[in-house]
Motif scaffolding. Sequence first.
Motif, PDB file in Angstrom:
ATOM      1  N   UNK A 190      31.453 -15.491  14.658  1.00 57.08           N
ATOM      2  CA  UNK A 190      31.210 -15.449  16.108  1.00 57.08           C
ATOM      3  C   UNK A 190      29.929 -16.128  16.555  1.00 57.08           C
ATOM      4  N   UNK A 191      29.023 -16.431  15.637  1.00 57.99           N
ATOM      5  CA  UNK A 191      27.764 -17.070  16.029  1.00 57.99           C
ATOM      6  C   UNK A 191      27.723 -18.536  15.614  1.00 57.99           C
ATOM      7  N   UNK A 192      28.856 -19.073  15.188  1.00 56.69           N
ATOM      8  CA  UNK A 192      28.938 -20.481  14.779  1.00 56.69           C
ATOM      9  C   UNK A 192      29.841 -21.240  15.736  1.00 56.69           C
ATOM     10  N   UNK A 217      23.948 -13.002   4.919  1.00 59.39           N
ATOM     11  CA  UNK A 217      23.896 -12.235   6.165  1.00 59.39           C
ATOM     12  C   UNK A 217      22.554 -12.389   6.875  1.00 59.39           C
ATOM     13  N   UNK A 218      21.511 -12.727   6.139  1.00 55.62           N
ATOM     14  CA  UNK A 218      20.221 -12.980   6.787  1.00 55.62           C
ATOM     15  C   UNK A 218      20.256 -14.202   7.691  1.00 55.62           C
ATOM     16  N   UNK A 219      21.298 -15.023   7.582  1.00 56.63           N
ATOM     17  CA  UNK A 219      21.422 -16.203   8.438  1.00 56.63           C
ATOM     18  C   UNK A 219      21.894 -15.866   9.843  1.00 56.63           C
ATOM     19  N   UNK A 220      22.472 -14.690  10.038  1.00 59.36           N
ATOM     20  CA  UNK A 220      23.197 -14.420  11.274  1.00 59.36           C
ATOM     21  C   UNK A 220      22.298 -14.516  12.501  1.00 59.36           C
ATOM     22  N   UNK A 221      21.114 -13.913  12.450  1.00 54.90           N
ATOM     23  CA  UNK A 221      20.222 -13.947  13.611  1.00 54.90           C
ATOM     24  C   UNK A 221      19.832 -15.380  13.971  1.00 54.90           C
ATOM     25  N   UNK A 222      19.467 -16.156  12.960  1.00 56.30           N
ATOM     26  CA  UNK A 222      19.105 -17.542  13.220  1.00 56.30           C
ATOM     27  C   UNK A 222      20.267 -18.350  13.759  1.00 56.30           C
ATOM     28  N   UNK A 223      21.462 -18.086  13.237  1.00 55.92           N
ATOM     29  CA  UNK A 223      22.647 -18.797  13.714  1.00 55.92           C
ATOM     30  C   UNK A 223      22.924 -18.473  15.174  1.00 55.92           C
ATOM     31  N   UNK A 224      22.796 -17.203  15.530  1.00 54.29           N
ATOM     32  CA  UNK A 224      23.007 -16.819  16.929  1.00 54.29           C
ATOM     33  C   UNK A 224      22.002 -17.515  17.828  1.00 54.29           C
ATOM     34  N   UNK A 225      20.756 -17.574  17.401  1.00 52.86           N
ATOM     35  CA  UNK A 225      19.714 -18.245  18.185  1.00 52.86           C
ATOM     36  C   UNK A 225      20.066 -19.714  18.382  1.00 52.86           C
ATOM     37  N   UNK A 226      20.507 -20.375  17.326  1.00 57.32           N
ATOM     38  CA  UNK A 226      20.846 -21.790  17.422  1.00 57.32           C
ATOM     39  C   UNK A 226      22.005 -22.021  18.382  1.00 57.32           C
ATOM     40  N   UNK A 240      11.370 -20.247  23.154  1.00 56.38           N
ATOM     41  CA  UNK A 240      12.767 -19.929  22.856  1.00 56.38           C
ATOM     42  C   UNK A 240      13.104 -18.637  23.587  1.00 56.38           C
ATOM     43  N   UNK A 241      13.792 -18.757  24.732  1.00 56.63           N
ATOM     44  CA  UNK A 241      14.085 -17.554  25.509  1.00 56.63           C
ATOM     45  C   UNK A 241      15.574 -17.346  25.724  1.00 56.63           C
ATOM     46  N   UNK A 242      16.399 -18.185  25.088  1.00 57.10           N
ATOM     47  CA  UNK A 242      17.828 -17.933  25.145  1.00 57.10           C
ATOM     48  C   UNK A 242      18.182 -16.689  24.349  1.00 57.10           C
ATOM     49  N   UNK A 243      17.562 -16.537  23.179  1.00 53.71           N
ATOM     50  CA  UNK A 243      17.789 -15.371  22.318  1.00 53.71           C
ATOM     51  C   UNK A 243      16.542 -14.500  22.243  1.00 53.71           C
ATOM     52  N   UNK A 244      15.400 -15.035  22.676  1.00 55.25           N
ATOM     53  CA  UNK A 244      14.120 -14.323  22.689  1.00 55.25           C
ATOM     54  C   UNK A 244      13.929 -13.541  21.398  1.00 55.25           C
ATOM     55  N   UNK A 275      27.449 -28.440  20.394  1.00 57.21           N
ATOM     56  CA  UNK A 275      26.615 -28.239  19.224  1.00 57.21           C
ATOM     57  C   UNK A 275      26.059 -26.828  19.160  1.00 57.21           C
ATOM     58  N   UNK A 276      25.593 -26.460  17.981  1.00 57.01           N
ATOM     59  CA  UNK A 276      25.053 -25.136  17.685  1.00 57.01           C
ATOM     60  C   UNK A 276      25.052 -24.950  16.183  1.00 57.01           C
ATOM     61  N   UNK A 277      25.167 -23.718  15.740  1.00 62.27           N
ATOM     62  CA  UNK A 277      25.239 -23.464  14.305  1.00 62.27           C
ATOM     63  C   UNK A 277      26.610 -23.869  13.771  1.00 62.27           C
ATOM     64  N   UNK A 278      26.610 -24.541  12.645  1.00 57.02           N
ATOM     65  CA  UNK A 278      27.836 -24.925  11.943  1.00 57.02           C
ATOM     66  C   UNK A 278      27.767 -24.327  10.542  1.00 57.02           C
ATOM     67  N   UNK A 279      28.815 -23.619  10.147  1.00 56.34           N
ATOM     68  CA  UNK A 279      28.814 -22.930   8.861  1.00 56.34           C
ATOM     69  C   UNK A 279      29.924 -23.459   7.968  1.00 56.34           C
TER      70      UNK A 279
END
Length: 631
Positions: A153-155, A101-110, A446-450, A184-188
Amino acid sequence: MTAPRPTTRRLTTAQALIAFLARQYTERDGRRHRLVEATWGIFGHGNVAGIGQALVEAGPVMPYLQGRSEQAMVHAAVGYARQSGRLSAHAVTTSIGPGATNLVTGAALATVNHLPVLLLPGDTFATRPADPVLQQLEVPHTGDVSVNDCLRPVSRYFDRITRPEALIPAALQAMRTLSDPADTGAVTLALPQDVQAEAYDWPAEFFATRVWHVRRAGPDAHELERAVRAVRTARRPLIVAGGGVHHSAAEETLAAFAASTRIPVASTQAGKGSLRHDHPADVGGIGHTGTATADALAREADLVIGIGTRYTDFTTASGTLFADPAVRFLNLNITGFDAHKLAALPLVADARTALEALGEALAARGHRVDAAYESEYTDAKAQWERRVDAAFATGDPDARPTQAQVLGLLDELVTEDDILINAAGSLPGDLHKLWRARSPHQYHVEYGYSCMGYEIPAALGVQLAAADRPVWALVGDGTYLMNPTEIVTAVQENLPVKLVILQNHGYASIGGLSESVGSERFGTAYRQRGADGAFTGAPLPVDLAANAASLGMRVLRAGSVAELRQALTEARAADRPTCVYVETETADTVSGPPPAQAWWDVPVAETATRPSAVEARKEYDRQIAARRRHL
């Protein structure tokens, strides 16, 4: 007689995945890149015997990087991918439960920023021999959900590999997504811990070298002709350069296009640096954090040409910036979703390819903007540069520097080789308005997710991708406290990142916003409780410089302008991780950056008893009257 080649290889699922990843490449413009260059990992019971063991087996074939925080590992991977032009990426492996679950923020940013990263979280047993296992989330109404479903939802692509053979189509889809410039983006790939360790006879073809061509889609002829007509009939066109310019490596093409047509170029946070700051057509950042030059042009533009931009609310000033009643939009974008925004004429194509085609068509007709328009924005740009000089200027060398003066001292020091990284707080606004970008990849905000906490781990990823370039992570005290742990990784890998900590004892950006919306800076200062029960006492006795030193960094403290200039010079020359710590001046009497040149919609309480909120609501009602939908 030669022996026949084996048709299968017996490996665990984890071993097969690592062997597969080691043979994946991207190719664009005739240059080949390793698609997944390395794997970050923190191990627990959910991945230690699977992916962990597979990495041991692989050895140098798949380099391993040891992280300290799962979120930070994703940020580092994102920094690497952005610096690599999205042509190369990193994987991140975690255990089940909190590691996943700690991956979620980084995945959303990506995913928000369209940057590739491969996430390999462990998952609960597919065969369910023990149910629940340690860290398993039980959902009473269904048995096929785990915490990894938070990543859906973030992948951009998600799959759970419940059988070894299911990895084959999933791995191929994962590579397709990572290498697709429009998707492209986060792939899980969620990996149940028993399946990771299960053996299977894999077809040898699965491990063949694959090259994923990163296409440069050309424009449709009909869309191109409409675009040419739109530009030729515009009196006051304005280009808005977004991150897609960088992703497409279209900077030189844009520079040539602007030089030929003389159309001014403003930039989003992601697009800043698309032109050098001294290019005659560059008018700086646009929107809420933009320059007076760019925003004035935007208010009177009759055609806005978006190139690789998503048109966020900061760019459009929450729908109030593009004020000409007849303004129209022309959007060059690799995705139809973004190309059609603001009821635009779409030109769905790779940014560089589309610009080349549009430029050739306009050049054939000898098109360029009116000389008076060119003189107007050139003069306005010169005026703005004088405001930048004033904000950067330092007087008393023994005085404590302002945040703008910190940027000014960096501006004196850096060359086109330096890379500046930032993501949150008041720094993005100051940087967007003031920074003079000297090369395409110098400005990394990085200001898409800031995301607070992005800067330090991202600096590691950028340094890994650009080993011979000075990399600066600029952070405020609030951001530093969010995520300093990868300092340890920088020390372990001896990555000579330069960390600049600006101590202003609180959330300066949100403090200013809070004041403007009538919330009176509530909860934004890092201070002890005063007699009134609020945080109005003395600043907290927290020593962030000592903290950075305790994690292994060399630390240089600067208490004045003169000391800061010396510390920054030493840090730039350092061959080990180095921190510059400075307390910045925040008094109103000290000159700072120019205020916001355009509005941003943050709703204000419609009913309130405190005068500050009542007055803020009056201003809010005045501003929203100018908001419009572009249809």
